[in-house]
Design an enzyme around this catalytic site. Structure first.
Site, PDB file in Angstrom:
ATOM      1  N   ARG A  46       2.907  80.799  77.358  1.00 10.79           N
ATOM      2  CA  ARG A  46       2.437  80.651  78.733  1.00 10.79           C
ATOM      3  C   ARG A  46       3.499  81.087  79.732  1.00 10.79           C
ATOM      4  O   ARG A  46       3.189  81.687  80.762  1.00 10.79           O
ATOM      5  CB  ARG A  46       2.036  79.206  78.998  1.00 10.79           C
ATOM      6  N   GLU A 188       0.945  60.636  72.488  1.00  3.72           N
ATOM      7  CA  GLU A 188       1.150  61.396  73.718  1.00  3.72           C
ATOM      8  C   GLU A 188       1.218  60.449  74.921  1.00  3.72           C
ATOM      9  O   GLU A 188       0.801  59.289  74.855  1.00  3.72           O
ATOM     10  CB  GLU A 188      -0.002  62.381  73.916  1.00  3.72           C
ATOM     11  N   LYS A 203     -12.024  66.317  63.338  1.00  3.46           N
ATOM     12  CA  LYS A 203     -11.647  66.531  61.935  1.00  3.46           C
ATOM     13  C   LYS A 203     -12.774  66.125  60.995  1.00  3.46           C
ATOM     14  O   LYS A 203     -13.019  66.795  59.986  1.00  3.46           O
ATOM     15  CB  LYS A 203     -10.372  65.738  61.627  1.00  3.46           C
TER      16      LYS A 203
END
Length: 429
Positions: A46, A188, A203
């Site tokens: 990025r 996170e 998943k």
């Protein structure tokens, strides 16, 4: 040895940087295993100039990912940026040019795998999309291709497993366990995808599609997170010889005409193989008709473990490219229906805050009987304002249990339905 195969890497974060490291450090071994060198020809990022975990030559870095994947000299594209866009557009552009693709993108495969598979003209490998370093996709779609899989039961999210394990082993609250997971880098700053079950649901969709040769999307998966699990729930399970895990469960119906796919917290006996999966590890338990019970265990996330799975796929597609062959493509011939969670049959653990007076148990038992939900065990805890009934049912449908709970809430003697949790595993409590 053949001419080098050129690899384009999309993303150079936690996983991508480890892919670069392994490609560099193991270059000679990888060339020997493949039969040709694997040359990193470009890395799409990025922002240029950002400090990275692994040094990447500036000449390889680019912010123009589309130009990289459409270069005529690129043979294989590795995508580890995640998310739906721009990953989908970049993968489709690579496939349009006949490139082989290795991806770790569970979200894309679970949401729009049909589009990606349909566009594939070479190889599409995605071992790293489900359980990090654990070899699982390949055994399911290759090693068990001649068998009939009945059920896949697994812990596929390391963050939630770490939280629940700490709650079980230390008595910590959900909040405290989550904060510890975040401080150690297991969760996170925004843990929503993990603790609300979105990651595990993606998943589960991928695993179910492969196991049952049926297209399954994330939208087909019944999903519940772990945010409502209390220290009291964990302690109650512990007292009964159980542990609470966030499970991904994919199973054929008894008549074999449909499949159920769900992600939710469940109590499992401590004697079950999955009960011993600690901290941030993953494990998947597979039940097949001929192979019987198989268990796959290991590190389910992290830069190096996930990169290991990526490199395994990279070697496989490189070998196929040199040989002029392709690996297995999507198999959806069975086209089984995905039945709603209401039709799911399992056992349940129900805790009720009740009035402490005669006749309570009989009244509660009658409500269960009216919905044909049989009670396996029951015990009363506490006295006075702390009185509680804890019941475990025999196998019942989710719809019947839900209706039972609604009826219980209407009773004056039931102050609250403290918790309702599914019970998985063959052993009785």
């Amino acid at each position: 040895m053949s001419e080098p195969l050129k690899v384009a890497l999309l993303g150079c974060g936690v996983v991508g940087s480890q892919v670069v490291r392994l490609l560099t450090e193991q270059a000679d071994d990888l060339a020997a295993r493949v039969g040709a060198p694997l040359e990193l020809a470009g890395v799409a990022v990025r922002k240029l100039g950002r400090k990275r975990d692994v040094a990447v030559p500036e000449s390889l870095l680019t912010t123009d990912a589309h130009a990289l994947v459409t270069r005529d000299d690129i043979d294989i594209v590795v995508e580890v940026i995640g998310g739906i866009e721009p990953a989908r557009s970049l993968i489709l552009a690579a496939m349009a040019g006949g490139k082989s693709v290795v991806t770790a993108n569970k979200a894309l495969l679970a949401e729009d795998g049909a589009t990606v598979h349909a566009a594939n003209r070479a190889d599409l490998y995605f071992e790293a999309a489900v359980a990090g370093a654990i070899p699982l996709i390949r055994p399911l779609r290759e090693s068990l291709a001649g068998d009939r899989v009945h059920r896949v039961l697994g812990i596929v999210n390391g963050t939630t497993n770490y939280i629940l394990d700490k709650m079980d082993s230390t008595g910590a609250s959900f909040t405290d366990a989550l904060e510890e997971a975040q401080s150690l880098g297991y969760a996170e700053a925004d843990p929503t995808a993990d603790i609300e079950g979105f990651d595990a649901a993606a998943k589960a969709a991928i695993l179910a599609g492969i196991a049952f040769h049926t297209r399954v999307t994330a939208a087909d998966v019944h999903r519940e997170g772990i945010t409502e699990i209390s220290a009291a729930d964990v302690a109650s399970a512990k007292a009964m010889g159980y542990v609470i895990k966030l499970l991904a469960i994919c199973a054929r119906s008894d008549d074999g005409r449909s499949v159920g796919v769900r992600v939710h917290p469940a109590m499992i006996p401590r004697s079950h193989p999955l009960a011993g999966v600690r901290e941030a590890y993953n494990a998947v338990f597979v039940e097949a008709e001929s192979a019987g019970r198989l268990m796959f265990y290991g590190a389910g996330a992290g830069g190096a473990p996930t990169a290991s799975a990526v490199l395994g796929d990279l070697v496989a597609v490189a070998r196929n490219r040199l040989a002029g062959t392709r690996g297995p493509s999507e198999s959806v011939y069975a086209d089984l229906a995905v039945h709603p969670v209401g039709e799911t049959v399992t056992r349940y653990h129900v805790s009720l805050d009740v009035a402490d007076k005669p006749g309570v148990l009989a009244t509660v038992a009658d409500v269960f009987a009216q919905q044909d939900v049989s009670i396996q065990t029951v015990r009363q805890e506490g006295r006075g304002d702390d009185a509680q009934l804890v019941l475990v049912t025999h196998r019942a449908s989710d719809a019947a249990l839900s209706l039972t709970v609604e009826r219980l809430r209407d009773l004056d003697i039931v102050r609250a339905v403290a918790s309702v949790m599914r019970v998985e595993g063959d052993e009785a409590p």
